[in-house]
Design a protein around this motif. Structure first.
Motif, PDB file in Angstrom:
ATOM      1  N   LEU A 142       0.820  -1.213   0.000  1.00  0.00           N
ATOM      2  CA  LEU A 142       0.000   0.000   0.000  1.00  0.00           C
ATOM      3  C   LEU A 142       0.852   1.260   0.000  1.00  0.00           C
ATOM      4  O   LEU A 142       0.371   2.341  -0.361  1.00  0.00           O
ATOM      5  N   ASP A 143       2.101   1.126   0.425  1.00  0.00           N
ATOM      6  CA  ASP A 143       3.003   2.278   0.485  1.00  0.00           C
ATOM      7  C   ASP A 143       3.979   2.318  -0.684  1.00  0.00           C
ATOM      8  O   ASP A 143       4.866   3.179  -0.735  1.00  0.00           O
ATOM      9  N   SER A 144       3.825   1.396  -1.622  1.00  0.00           N
ATOM     10  CA  SER A 144       4.747   1.350  -2.759  1.00  0.00           C
ATOM     11  C   SER A 144       4.436   2.447  -3.761  1.00  0.00           C
ATOM     12  O   SER A 144       3.371   3.073  -3.726  1.00  0.00           O
ATOM     13  N   GLY A 145       5.371   2.656  -4.666  1.00  0.00           N
ATOM     14  CA  GLY A 145       5.169   3.659  -5.703  1.00  0.00           C
ATOM     15  C   GLY A 145       3.974   3.349  -6.589  1.00  0.00           C
ATOM     16  O   GLY A 145       3.321   4.264  -7.103  1.00  0.00           O
ATOM     17  N   ASP A 146       3.656   2.060  -6.760  1.00  0.00           N
ATOM     18  CA  ASP A 146       2.510   1.684  -7.587  1.00  0.00           C
ATOM     19  C   ASP A 146       1.191   2.110  -6.962  1.00  0.00           C
ATOM     20  O   ASP A 146       0.175   2.217  -7.663  1.00  0.00           O
ATOM     21  N   ALA A 147       1.204   2.343  -5.641  1.00  0.00           N
ATOM     22  CA  ALA A 147      -0.026   2.705  -4.942  1.00  0.00           C
ATOM     23  C   ALA A 147      -0.155   4.203  -4.743  1.00  0.00           C
ATOM     24  O   ALA A 147      -0.951   4.654  -3.914  1.00  0.00           O
ATOM     25  N   VAL A 148       0.587   4.984  -5.509  1.00  0.00           N
ATOM     26  CA  VAL A 148       0.585   6.428  -5.315  1.00  0.00           C
ATOM     27  C   VAL A 148      -0.800   7.030  -5.530  1.00  0.00           C
ATOM     28  O   VAL A 148      -1.161   8.043  -4.918  1.00  0.00           O
ATOM     29  N   GLU A 149      -1.620   6.399  -6.392  1.00  0.00           N
ATOM     30  CA  GLU A 149      -2.959   6.921  -6.662  1.00  0.00           C
ATOM     31  C   GLU A 149      -4.010   6.373  -5.705  1.00  0.00           C
ATOM     32  O   GLU A 149      -5.202   6.665  -5.866  1.00  0.00           O
ATOM     33  N   LEU A 150      -3.596   5.591  -4.735  1.00  0.00           N
ATOM     34  CA  LEU A 150      -4.537   5.015  -3.783  1.00  0.00           C
ATOM     35  C   LEU A 150      -5.220   6.119  -2.973  1.00  0.00           C
ATOM     36  O   LEU A 150      -4.557   6.979  -2.400  1.00  0.00           O
ATOM     37  N   HIS A 151      -6.538   6.104  -2.929  1.00  0.00           N
ATOM     38  CA  HIS A 151      -7.272   7.133  -2.204  1.00  0.00           C
ATOM     39  C   HIS A 151      -6.928   7.076  -0.714  1.00  0.00           C
ATOM     40  O   HIS A 151      -6.875   5.988  -0.134  1.00  0.00           O
ATOM     41  N   PRO A 152      -6.688   8.212  -0.078  1.00  0.00           N
ATOM     42  CA  PRO A 152      -6.290   8.211   1.338  1.00  0.00           C
ATOM     43  C   PRO A 152      -7.284   7.497   2.255  1.00  0.00           C
ATOM     44  O   PRO A 152      -6.885   6.817   3.197  1.00  0.00           O
ATOM     45  N   ASP A 153      -8.571   7.665   1.997  1.00  0.00           N
ATOM     46  CA  ASP A 153      -9.569   6.978   2.819  1.00  0.00           C
ATOM     47  C   ASP A 153      -9.393   5.467   2.723  1.00  0.00           C
ATOM     48  O   ASP A 153      -9.518   4.736   3.711  1.00  0.00           O
ATOM     49  N   ALA A 154      -9.134   4.996   1.507  1.00  0.00           N
ATOM     50  CA  ALA A 154      -8.969   3.560   1.290  1.00  0.00           C
ATOM     51  C   ALA A 154      -7.692   3.059   1.944  1.00  0.00           C
ATOM     52  O   ALA A 154      -7.671   1.961   2.524  1.00  0.00           O
ATOM     53  N   ARG A 155      -6.624   3.821   1.860  1.00  0.00           N
ATOM     54  CA  ARG A 155      -5.370   3.409   2.497  1.00  0.00           C
ATOM     55  C   ARG A 155      -5.588   3.205   4.001  1.00  0.00           C
ATOM     56  O   ARG A 155      -5.162   2.202   4.579  1.00  0.00           O
ATOM     57  N   GLU A 156      -6.281   4.146   4.620  1.00  0.00           N
ATOM     58  CA  GLU A 156      -6.537   4.052   6.059  1.00  0.00           C
ATOM     59  C   GLU A 156      -7.419   2.849   6.378  1.00  0.00           C
ATOM     60  O   GLU A 156      -7.142   2.084   7.317  1.00  0.00           O
ATOM     61  N   ARG A 157      -8.475   2.660   5.587  1.00  0.00           N
ATOM     62  CA  ARG A 157      -9.404   1.579   5.869  1.00  0.00           C
ATOM     63  C   ARG A 157      -8.783   0.207   5.603  1.00  0.00           C
ATOM     64  O   ARG A 157      -8.980  -0.737   6.380  1.00  0.00           O
ATOM     65  N   LEU A 158      -8.023   0.079   4.531  1.00  0.00           N
ATOM     66  CA  LEU A 158      -7.388  -1.197   4.219  1.00  0.00           C
ATOM     67  C   LEU A 158      -6.352  -1.567   5.274  1.00  0.00           C
ATOM     68  O   LEU A 158      -6.190  -2.747   5.611  1.00  0.00           O
ATOM     69  N   THR A 159      -5.666  -0.581   5.807  1.00  0.00           N
ATOM     70  CA  THR A 159      -4.716  -0.842   6.884  1.00  0.00           C
ATOM     71  C   THR A 159      -5.432  -1.381   8.116  1.00  0.00           C
ATOM     72  O   THR A 159      -4.993  -2.347   8.753  1.00  0.00           O
ATOM     73  N   THR A 160      -6.576  -0.783   8.445  1.00  0.00           N
ATOM     74  CA  THR A 160      -7.372  -1.239   9.582  1.00  0.00           C
ATOM     75  C   THR A 160      -7.889  -2.652   9.348  1.00  0.00           C
ATOM     76  O   THR A 160      -7.866  -3.509  10.249  1.00  0.00           O
ATOM     77  N   LEU A 161      -8.349  -2.929   8.131  1.00  0.00           N
ATOM     78  CA  LEU A 161      -8.858  -4.253   7.793  1.00  0.00           C
ATOM     79  C   LEU A 161      -7.758  -5.311   7.871  1.00  0.00           C
ATOM     80  O   LEU A 161      -8.020  -6.454   8.261  1.00  0.00           O
ATOM     81  N   ALA A 162      -6.545  -4.931   7.501  1.00  0.00           N
ATOM     82  CA  ALA A 162      -5.430  -5.887   7.559  1.00  0.00           C
ATOM     83  C   ALA A 162      -5.198  -6.355   8.985  1.00  0.00           C
ATOM     84  O   ALA A 162      -4.980  -7.550   9.241  1.00  0.00           O
TER      85      ALA A 162
END
Length: 380
Positions: free
Chosen positions: A352-372
């Motif tokens: 989620l923190d890689s360069g490929d995920a640069v377009e990842l929506h901030p809300d999704a990054r936070e939620r996916l981290t919580t889900l993990a």
């Protein structure tokens, strides 16, 4: 929503941002409501077709509506959000909700068939489909073998769930272009799930489980259709680029395997009051998990003997369960699996923190981290 990006505020005259927030406030309940509407409509059709078929439909509904954390729809929804689906404005949130809800019918198929394959009597604390129909046969004094009827009905109910999952997806309201992006992901997910189940059954029959082989089965039987492909499906609906899809799939693969390894631990050490299954049920069913594969590879066979002796023993006693548990701990196998879970979870979060995920929506990054964290530290 508190991110720096603003959701689109119009879709066919509705407030998309508000609707997204409403769904996300109670996403599992929203999924259940969609499933309930779909299954109720199908029940009416089946009642007209053959009234006696309704009992089987009701069993499917009980399986689909009666529990579960709605993980697959949740990950699919956040795959859509990860790619900024609402802002793209291509697909209504309610259409996306219907699509992701269809994943629960794929899950229902897997559970009904898995229970039959494992000869499990309980699922979430209630009788499994084949057990229920076996009991009905006996109670009603029907002819033939009760167990054969129970198995036959379970196969048909699982098939019905899989067929209806496809109907729900394709009838959700996706436009042709979006459906064209989603369908290959959906098709791949179902094939991978069945391939993983096949490998698991054959691996059990050949009794040649190795740590590497077990992890391959986990990759296809669980990771692909639990997290990786649902994320991919949501991202495809949103029109995500290849880089973001790749990052999400790496996250989903590693997290999905970690999820299965946690499930394996719960299958041996979980509290029956929480898991809904008897203590040590995976040992009784003879499941060739990573725990078992690592125990068999241990250089001291005598120390691993309680595990081997418990494996597949239908009349396993509480004392034998405790002995096998103690052996797994003393062998260091439990610690190895916990370490593997931690490593996979960290690798998933790195994606989620890689360069490929640069377009990842901030809300999704936070939620996916919580889900993990929730998926790999759970006790349910």
């Amino acid at each position: 929503m508190t991110s720096g990006r603003t959701l689109a505020t119009a879709y066919d005259g509705t407030d998309t941002a508000r609707r997204v927030e409403e769904i996300e406030a109670e996403l599992p309940a929203a999924v259940t409501a969609e499933l309930d509407r779909f299954l109720a409509a199908r029940r009416e059709v089946c009642a007209d077709l053959a009234p006696e078929f309704v009992d089987a439909v009701d069993d499917l509904s009980a399986m689909a509506l009666g529990g579960g954390k709605r993980l697959r729809p949740t990950f699919a929804w956040w795959g859509w959000r990860a790619a900024d689906g609402p802002t793209a404005g291509r697909t209504s949130p309610d259409v996306v909700l219907r699509v992701v809800s269809a994943l629960e019918l794929v899950q229902a198929c897997a559970l009904v068939h898995d229970d039959l394959i494992d000869d499990s009597d309980l699922r979430r604390g209630i009788p499994t489909v084949h057990a229920r129909w076996t009991a009905r046969h006996r109670e009603r004094g029907w002819i033939g073998e009760p167990d054969r009827l129970g198995a036959a009905i379970a196969i048909l109910v699982g098939d019905l769930a899989l067929a209806w999952s496809d109907d729900m997806l394709r009838g959700a309201g996706l436009d042709a272009t979006t459906l064209g992006r989603a369908a290959p992901v959906w098709d791949a997910m179902r094939t991978e799930m069945l391939a993983g189940q096949f490998l698991d059954v054959v691996g059990h029959a050949t009794d040649l489980a190795t740590p590497e082989g077990v992890l391959r089965i986990s990759r296809y039987k669980t990771a692909a259709y639990t997290i990786e492909r649902p994320l991919h499906l949501g991202a495809a609906i949103a029109g995500a680029d290849d880089a973001l899809v790749g990052a999400l799939r790496r996250f989903g693969t590693d997290l999905g395997i970690a999820f299965q390894l946690r499930d394996d631990l719960l299958g041996v050490f979980g509290d029956p009051a929480v898991t809904g299954k008897p203590a040590g049920d995976d040992l009784r069913e003879g499941k060739r998990t990573l725990l078992v594969a690592l125990a068999r590879r241990h250089p001291d066979p005598a120390a691993a003997a309680p595990v081997e002796q418990a494996l597949g023993k239908q009349d396993l006693t509480p004392a034998e369960v405790d002995a096998a548990r103690s052996a797994l701990v003393d062998l260091g196998v439990v610690a190895q699996v916990e370490e593997r879970i931690d490593t996979l979870t960290a690798s998933a979060l790195d994606a989620l923190d890689s360069g490929d995920a640069v377009e990842l929506h901030p809300d999704a990054r936070e939620r996916l981290t919580t889900l993990a964290v929730a998926a790999t530290r759970r006790t349910f």
